[in-house]
Enzyme design. Structure first.
Site, PDB file in Angstrom:
ATOM      1  N   HIS A 158      -9.394   0.479   4.199  1.00  0.00           N
ATOM      2  CA  HIS A 158      -8.607  -0.705   3.819  1.00  0.00           C
ATOM      3  C   HIS A 158      -9.182  -1.376   2.565  1.00  0.00           C
ATOM      4  O   HIS A 158      -9.232  -2.600   2.487  1.00  0.00           O
ATOM      5  CB  HIS A 158      -8.535  -1.706   4.983  1.00  0.00           C
ATOM      6  CG  HIS A 158      -7.608  -1.246   6.068  1.00  0.00           C
ATOM      7  ND1 HIS A 158      -6.243  -1.345   5.976  1.00  0.00           N
ATOM      8  CD2 HIS A 158      -7.859  -0.644   7.261  1.00  0.00           C
ATOM      9  CE1 HIS A 158      -5.693  -0.845   7.081  1.00  0.00           C
ATOM     10  NE2 HIS A 158      -6.646  -0.400   7.854  1.00  0.00           N
TER      11      HIS A 158
ATOM     12  N   ASP B 187      -8.645   0.533  -0.629  1.00  0.00           N
ATOM     13  CA  ASP B 187      -7.972   1.143  -1.796  1.00  0.00           C
ATOM     14  C   ASP B 187      -6.927   0.205  -2.392  1.00  0.00           C
ATOM     15  O   ASP B 187      -6.821   0.065  -3.612  1.00  0.00           O
ATOM     16  CB  ASP B 187      -7.373   2.533  -1.477  1.00  0.00           C
ATOM     17  CG  ASP B 187      -6.354   2.554  -0.348  1.00  0.00           C
ATOM     18  OD1 ASP B 187      -6.252   1.557   0.406  1.00  0.00           O
ATOM     19  OD2 ASP B 187      -5.641   3.574  -0.216  1.00  0.00           O
TER      20      ASP B 187
ATOM     21  N   ASP C 238      -4.514   8.398  -0.056  1.00  0.00           N
ATOM     22  CA  ASP C 238      -4.047   9.621   0.611  1.00  0.00           C
ATOM     23  C   ASP C 238      -3.467  10.608  -0.394  1.00  0.00           C
ATOM     24  O   ASP C 238      -3.718  11.811  -0.341  1.00  0.00           O
ATOM     25  CB  ASP C 238      -2.975   9.276   1.653  1.00  0.00           C
ATOM     26  CG  ASP C 238      -3.456   8.223   2.632  1.00  0.00           C
ATOM     27  OD1 ASP C 238      -4.657   7.925   2.622  1.00  0.00           O
ATOM     28  OD2 ASP C 238      -2.630   7.703   3.390  1.00  0.00           O
TER      29      ASP C 238
HETATM   30  P1  NG1 Z   1      -2.996   6.160   6.764  1.00  0.00           P
HETATM   31  O1  NG1 Z   1      -4.164   6.455   7.599  1.00  0.00           O
HETATM   32  O2  NG1 Z   1      -2.412   7.419   6.165  1.00  0.00           O
HETATM   33  O3  NG1 Z   1      -1.999   5.330   7.455  1.00  0.00           O
HETATM   34  C1  NG1 Z   1      -3.290   3.998   5.137  1.00  0.00           C
HETATM   35  C2  NG1 Z   1      -2.894   3.911   3.659  1.00  0.00           C
HETATM   36  C3  NG1 Z   1      -4.087   4.180   2.740  1.00  0.00           C
HETATM   37  C4  NG1 Z   1      -5.266   3.285   3.113  1.00  0.00           C
HETATM   38  C5  NG1 Z   1      -5.569   3.444   4.627  1.00  0.00           C
HETATM   39  C6  NG1 Z   1      -6.652   2.510   5.118  1.00  0.00           C
HETATM   40  C7  NG1 Z   1      -0.601   4.610   3.106  1.00  0.00           C
HETATM   41  C8  NG1 Z   1       0.278   5.724   2.704  1.00  0.00           C
HETATM   42  N1  NG1 Z   1      -1.875   4.923   3.351  1.00  0.00           N
HETATM   43  O4  NG1 Z   1      -3.584   5.335   5.473  1.00  0.00           O
HETATM   44  O5  NG1 Z   1      -3.702   3.959   1.396  1.00  0.00           O
HETATM   45  O6  NG1 Z   1      -5.024   1.956   2.786  1.00  0.00           O
HETATM   46  O7  NG1 Z   1      -4.404   3.172   5.415  1.00  0.00           O
HETATM   47  O8  NG1 Z   1      -7.842   2.736   4.448  1.00  0.00           O
HETATM   48  O9  NG1 Z   1      -0.149   3.488   3.228  1.00  0.00           O
END
Ligand code: NG1
Length: 481
Positions: free
Chosen positions: A55, A57, A201
């Site tokens: 959390h 990025d 991601d």
């Molecule tokens: P995931 O685990 O794919 O839901 C999400 C965000 C990342 C990052 C993480 C927490 C999207 C596509 N991905 O990942 O950018 O913020 O949470 O570190 O929203």
């Protein structure tokens, strides 16, 4: 936009030694059955596990993920016949889909989360917005998909799907885009689904390298550096099996909103004229020209309340309710009334400090104690995600407790609210022992799990390469796109 060959997605001939060969063969058969022709090319986009930097990025701070073996595979055909997109999923639980590529829309349902094909459409839309209209021409695409990244588990199944669509569309339309551009397009276009992700991601999906993790920076621009993990390090991923659907709830966007508000309040208090545009801590820190520790002190001094009401925030920012709704909230966070700004800001800043220490520990010449130091950082990261960021889940915490009792450093990985943990073991043998321990103490107690079928639920993982295009046969293979 044109691609620099050194940084482009590799285009390879599909060989029997490919790690996904049998899945690709199965997908080919399915494609041929559905479309009565051979696919023109295949796409592989991996899922990822984030080792540390959760959390942060979307606040502009670096993260440290690696690509995993699980992936989205596409078999793709295209012709100049018409503008239709035909999508099939090898998993019968996902409906077939067809649309006109010249006139599709991505409507997000209010409840239940978007249908699977909408993630694909995000990627198509992203590419269309980045190539000239005349280059879009008239292409019919036929696509069959096979995915084995567990859904809603924090291993990035949705971004792998969006990124696979971006890559397949750019290749079919002969748009020559480098990996960073594809990662940036994929990150922006995934926001059509409604979540305000930060780009981790999609960046790791395109820029991963086998054998190492990637230190990914977002500010001032996207940049990756390979990080050699300690030789004996063995990462284990364990799925709590508490499923999350980020796009179906407002939790994720609420955290993004709280971070942006904290950042704006600090910027305003520090007299920045452009405080309204200061949405990311990394940008604020750079304007303040200070160290993360100093930013942490500043955040503690300025964000003193445990809970901010909507009125508190309006008073701090001296803006109207209308301006607040329009400029500070997203459609699914419009009703937020309480904000934990201090806790969210402290998590982001302290987690970013941990990422720095994690990286320098990996790069240091210390000959012993590396794994212990890294494990402690992972444990602290989890504590912060659980207590300050409040994005864990009781089942996931149980996995962490069992790990800690066994002396293994572990943390939630991905967005949280369920999904997976990532744990660090100091050898392959100890990872095997740890896996058996979790099977005994966690999975054997769950009635919903088939005990004989846990290989995609708990597994050791090693860093894989990023996205690639695969061509079957030798038909005109460019070495890169
Ligand atoms: P995931 O685990 O794919 O839901 C999400 C965000 C990342 C990052 C993480 C927490 C999207 C596509 N991905 O990942 O950018 O913020 O949470 O570190 O929203």
């Amino acid at each position: 936009m044109s691609g620099n060959t050194a940084t482009c997605v590799p285009v390879k001939e599909l060989s029997e030694s490919h790690g996904c060969y049998s899945r690709l063969q199965e997908l080919r058969k399915f494609y041929v059955k559905e479309f009565d022709e051979e696919p023109r090319f295949y796409v592989r986009v991996p899922g990822r596990v984030n080792i540390i930097g959760e959390h942060v990025d979307y606040c502009g701070y670096p993260v440290l993920p690696m690509a995993i073996e699980q992936s989205i595979l596409l078999a793709v055909g295209y012709t100049r016949a018409n503008n239709f997109l035909y999508l099939r999923n090898i998993d019968v639980n996902f409906d077939n889909y067809k649309c006109d590529l010249k006139s599709f829309r991505i409507d997000i349902p209010e409840k239940g989360g978007p249908e699977w094909y909408k993630y694909f459409l995000c990627g198509v839309k992203g590419i269309f917005e980045n190539i000239n209209e005349q280059d879009q021409g008239c292409i019919a695409m036929t696509v069959a998909l096979s995915g084995n990244i567990p859904h809603g588990s924090g291993l990035s199944s949705s971004s792998a799907l969006v990124s696979s669509a971006t890559l397949a569309t750019s290749f079919a339309y002969k748009a020559s885009l480098d990996r960073k551009t594809l990662a940036s397009i994929s990150a922006s276009c995934e926001r059509y689904i409604g979540t305000q992700g930060g780009g981790m991601d999609q960046a790791i999906a395109f820029l991963a390298e086998a054998g190492c993790a990637q230190f990914i920076e977002f500010y001032p621009e996207l940049k990756t550096s390979s990080i050699q993990l300690p030789e004996n390090a063995c990462f284990v991923v364990a799925n709590s099996l508490a499923e999350i659907n980020k796009a179906a709830s407002s939790d994720f966007n609420e955290r993004v909103v709280e971070c942006r508000l904290s950042c704006r309040i600090i910027a305003k208090r520090m007299d920045f004229k452009n405080w309204k545009n200061m949405l990311r801590f990394a940008e604020l820190q750079s304007s303040l020209n200070c160290h993360l520790n100093e930013l942490e002190t500043m955040a503690s001094k300025i964000l003193t309340k445990d809970i901010y009401s909507r009125e508190d925030v309006l008073n701090e920012l001296e803006i109207s309710e209308d301006e607040f709704e329009n400029d500070c909230l997203t459609p699914n966070t419009r009703k937020m009334s309480l904000f934990k700004l201090r806790q969210r800001a402290l998590h982001v800043i302290q987690e970013s400090l941990r990422v720095q220490i994690f990286r320098s520990t990996c790069e240091s010449t210390m000959t012993w104690g590396k794994i212990d130091t890294l494990s402690k950082l992972m444990q602290q990261s989890h504590g912060s995600l659980k207590n300050l960021y409040e994005c864990s889940h009781p089942d996931l915490d149980r996995l962490i407790d069992i790990s800690e009792e066994a002396g293994v450093g572990a943390r939630l990985t991905g967005a949280g609210w369920g999904g997976c943990i990532v744990a660090l073991c100091d050898s392959v043998q100890s990872s095997n022992k740890y896996i058996e321990l979790l099977k005994l103490k966690y999975y054997s107690k769950l009635s919903k799990v088939q005990q004989s079928n846990l290989e995609n639920v708990i597994f050791a993982t090693f860093p894989q390469n990023g996205a690639e295009i695969l061509m079957a046969g030798s038909n005109d293979i460019p070495s890169k796109i």
